[in-house]
Write a protein that holds these residues in place. Structure first.
Motif, mmCIF file in Angstrom:
data_model
loop_
_atom_site.group_PDB
_atom_site.id
_atom_site.type_symbol
_atom_site.label_atom_id
_atom_site.label_comp_id
_atom_site.label_asym_id
_atom_site.label_seq_id
_atom_site.Cartn_x
_atom_site.Cartn_y
_atom_site.Cartn_z
ATOM 1 N N MET A 139 0.808 -1.212 0.000
ATOM 2 C CA MET A 139 0.000 0.000 0.000
ATOM 3 C C MET A 139 0.847 1.271 0.000
ATOM 4 S SD MET A 139 -1.367 0.025 3.933
ATOM 5 C CE MET A 139 -0.235 0.144 5.327
ATOM 6 N N VAL A 140 2.170 1.146 0.152
ATOM 7 C CA VAL A 140 3.034 2.328 0.175
ATOM 8 C C VAL A 140 3.190 2.893 -1.227
ATOM 9 C CG1 VAL A 140 5.331 3.207 0.725
ATOM 10 C CG2 VAL A 140 4.282 1.467 2.181
ATOM 11 N N LYS A 141 2.750 4.135 -1.393
ATOM 12 C CA LYS A 141 2.890 4.819 -2.673
ATOM 13 C C LYS A 141 4.236 5.524 -2.790
ATOM 14 C CE LYS A 141 -1.316 3.983 -4.172
ATOM 15 N NZ LYS A 141 -1.582 3.141 -5.357
ATOM 16 N N GLY A 142 4.783 5.920 -1.657
ATOM 17 C CA GLY A 142 6.069 6.592 -1.728
ATOM 18 C C GLY A 142 6.507 7.169 -0.402
ATOM 19 N N VAL A 143 7.813 7.391 -0.296
ATOM 20 C CA VAL A 143 8.411 8.015 0.874
ATOM 21 C C VAL A 143 9.387 9.080 0.379
ATOM 22 C CG1 VAL A 143 9.862 7.677 2.914
ATOM 23 C CG2 VAL A 143 8.209 5.913 2.255
ATOM 24 N N LYS A 144 9.283 10.261 0.952
ATOM 25 C CA LYS A 144 10.173 11.355 0.578
ATOM 26 C C LYS A 144 10.795 11.933 1.832
ATOM 27 C CE LYS A 144 10.314 15.660 -2.115
ATOM 28 N NZ LYS A 144 9.503 16.613 -2.907
ATOM 29 N N LEU A 149 11.275 17.548 6.830
ATOM 30 C CA LEU A 149 10.013 16.858 6.670
ATOM 31 C C LEU A 149 10.234 15.467 6.086
ATOM 32 C CD1 LEU A 149 7.044 17.909 7.162
ATOM 33 C CD2 LEU A 149 6.885 18.163 4.681
ATOM 34 N N THR A 150 9.574 14.484 6.649
ATOM 35 C CA THR A 150 9.523 13.144 6.056
ATOM 36 C C THR A 150 8.078 12.861 5.691
ATOM 37 O OG1 THR A 150 11.415 12.333 7.328
ATOM 38 C CG2 THR A 150 9.923 10.681 6.399
ATOM 39 N N THR A 151 7.839 12.559 4.414
ATOM 40 C CA THR A 151 6.496 12.393 3.893
ATOM 41 C C THR A 151 6.276 10.941 3.477
ATOM 42 O OG1 THR A 151 6.566 14.670 3.069
ATOM 43 C CG2 THR A 151 4.849 13.233 2.190
ATOM 44 N N ILE A 152 5.193 10.363 3.953
ATOM 45 C CA ILE A 152 4.852 8.972 3.646
ATOM 46 C C ILE A 152 3.470 8.958 3.006
ATOM 47 C CG2 ILE A 152 4.441 6.679 4.601
ATOM 48 C CD1 ILE A 152 6.305 7.462 6.929
ATOM 49 N N ALA A 153 3.379 8.443 1.785
ATOM 50 C CA ALA A 153 2.113 8.360 1.068
ATOM 51 C C ALA A 153 1.654 6.906 1.011
ATOM 52 C CB ALA A 153 2.263 8.925 -0.342
ATOM 53 N N LEU A 154 0.423 6.671 1.450
ATOM 54 C CA LEU A 154 -0.166 5.342 1.447
ATOM 55 C C LEU A 154 -1.447 5.368 0.631
ATOM 56 C CD1 LEU A 154 0.097 4.576 5.293
ATOM 57 C CD2 LEU A 154 1.753 3.968 3.527
ATOM 58 N N GLY A 161 -12.913 5.235 -4.114
ATOM 59 C CA GLY A 161 -12.018 5.044 -5.237
ATOM 60 C C GLY A 161 -10.596 4.795 -4.774
ATOM 61 N N ASN A 162 -9.657 5.045 -5.644
ATOM 62 C CA ASN A 162 -8.255 4.808 -5.339
ATOM 63 C C ASN A 162 -7.687 6.013 -4.598
ATOM 64 O OD1 ASN A 162 -5.755 3.606 -5.238
ATOM 65 N ND2 ASN A 162 -5.194 4.210 -7.328
ATOM 66 N N SER A 163 -7.990 6.120 -3.318
ATOM 67 C CA SER A 163 -7.591 7.276 -2.517
ATOM 68 C C SER A 163 -6.165 7.127 -2.000
ATOM 69 C CB SER A 163 -8.540 7.459 -1.329
ATOM 70 O OG SER A 163 -9.858 7.655 -1.771
ATOM 71 N N THR A 164 -5.532 8.250 -1.755
ATOM 72 C CA THR A 164 -4.189 8.272 -1.178
ATOM 73 C C THR A 164 -4.203 9.140 0.070
ATOM 74 O OG1 THR A 164 -3.129 8.022 -3.349
ATOM 75 C CG2 THR A 164 -1.768 8.890 -1.574
ATOM 76 N N ILE A 165 -3.584 8.662 1.126
ATOM 77 C CA ILE A 165 -3.396 9.472 2.322
ATOM 78 C C ILE A 165 -1.906 9.749 2.472
ATOM 79 C CG2 ILE A 165 -3.339 7.419 3.828
ATOM 80 C CD1 ILE A 165 -4.611 9.255 6.005
ATOM 81 N N THR A 166 -1.564 11.020 2.612
ATOM 82 C CA THR A 166 -0.181 11.452 2.722
ATOM 83 C C THR A 166 0.044 12.021 4.116
ATOM 84 O OG1 THR A 166 -0.121 11.988 0.363
ATOM 85 C CG2 THR A 166 1.603 12.940 1.747
ATOM 86 N N MET A 167 0.943 11.387 4.862
ATOM 87 C CA MET A 167 1.236 11.815 6.223
ATOM 88 C C MET A 167 2.623 12.446 6.268
ATOM 89 S SD MET A 167 -0.324 8.636 8.441
ATOM 90 C CE MET A 167 0.495 7.377 7.463
ATOM 91 N N MET A 168 2.737 13.538 6.995
ATOM 92 C CA MET A 168 3.986 14.293 7.066
ATOM 93 C C MET A 168 4.443 14.379 8.512
ATOM 94 S SD MET A 168 3.169 17.256 4.259
ATOM 95 C CE MET A 168 2.552 16.769 2.641
#
Length: 222
Positions: A139-144, A149-154, A161-168
């Motif tokens: 489910m991990v879309k990406g890590v930056k 800041l460290t950003t994790i997109a799931l 639908g195909n939702s994404t949650i991005t946590m910072m």
């Protein structure tokens, strides 16, 4: 017609409020989703350590300011208890309430006295409120990772639908700063949180869903 079908076809304001309850920070939408496209590779040790720290925060509460995709702004108070429980109380004049009790998410309008019910596992909240956030999962879309800041997109396939949650997260304290929901149309809803307290104790009634007032539930027929 199911509750989710009814909700998706007609209650767009409610839908927006539900997405907002999952989101955080006005500046979150400035980070393009494409920036995470390369991050199918395993997350770094630092990112997983941050995720582990966040998973270990079992309770938190605070205040929020929500920014919708058209710039609309609302505020209120939030309460989180891991795993699976959340409550968002919007300030007046908004009549909205969002409650997750570990099994379902209920979206209420106190003015109209209506509620809509969705399985927690079928909403982006299931990612935020999981017992443990495993960044090795699909489910991990990406890590930056940046200096400040460290950003994790799931992401997962939900009733929205195909939702994404991005946590910072703050890379030094590992504290959650913000999270943002991007829907399947690419629209962001963001919320800024502040005055956050962790390790708090909640009464069970905080996360009680009023099933007896929701048509179609067994409790409503008792």
């Amino acid at each position: 017609m199911s509750h989710s079908d009814t909700f998706l076809s007609g209650l767009t304001v409610t839908r927006r409020d539900l997405l907002g309850a999952f989101a955080v920070a006005a500046m979150a939408s400035a980070i393009p989703f494409g920036a995470y496209a390369q991050a199918a590779a395993p997350a770094s040790g630092t990112a997983q350590a941050i995720a582990d720290h966040f998973s270990g925060v079992t309770t938190m509460q605070g205040e929020f300011v929500q920014f919708g995709p058209r710039g609309e702004q609302t505020g209120g108070k939030f309460f989180i208890q891991r795993p699976g429980k959340l409550r968002f109380n919007y300030d007046d004049p908004s009549p909205m309430r969002v409650i997750a009790d570990g099994k379902n998410v209920a979206i209420g309008n106190t003015k109209l006295k209506t509620w809509d019910l969705y399985p927690l596992s079928k909403t982006p909240l299931s990612l935020l409120l999981a017992q443990h956030i495993d960044l090795s999962a699909g489910m991990v879309k990406g890590v930056k990772e940046e200096s400040d800041l460290t950003t994790i997109a799931l992401g997962n396939n939900t009733v929205f639908g195909n939702s994404t949650i991005t946590m910072m997260f703050d890379p030094k304290t590992y504290d959650l700063r913000q999270w943002t929901i991007t829907d399947n149309q690419g629209k962001d809803t963001s919320v800024m949180i502040f005055n956050v307290k962790t390790g708090v104790q909640f009464d069970d009634r905080v996360f009680r869903v009023p099933y007896e007032t929701i048509p179609g539930t067994p409790q409503s027929r008792d």
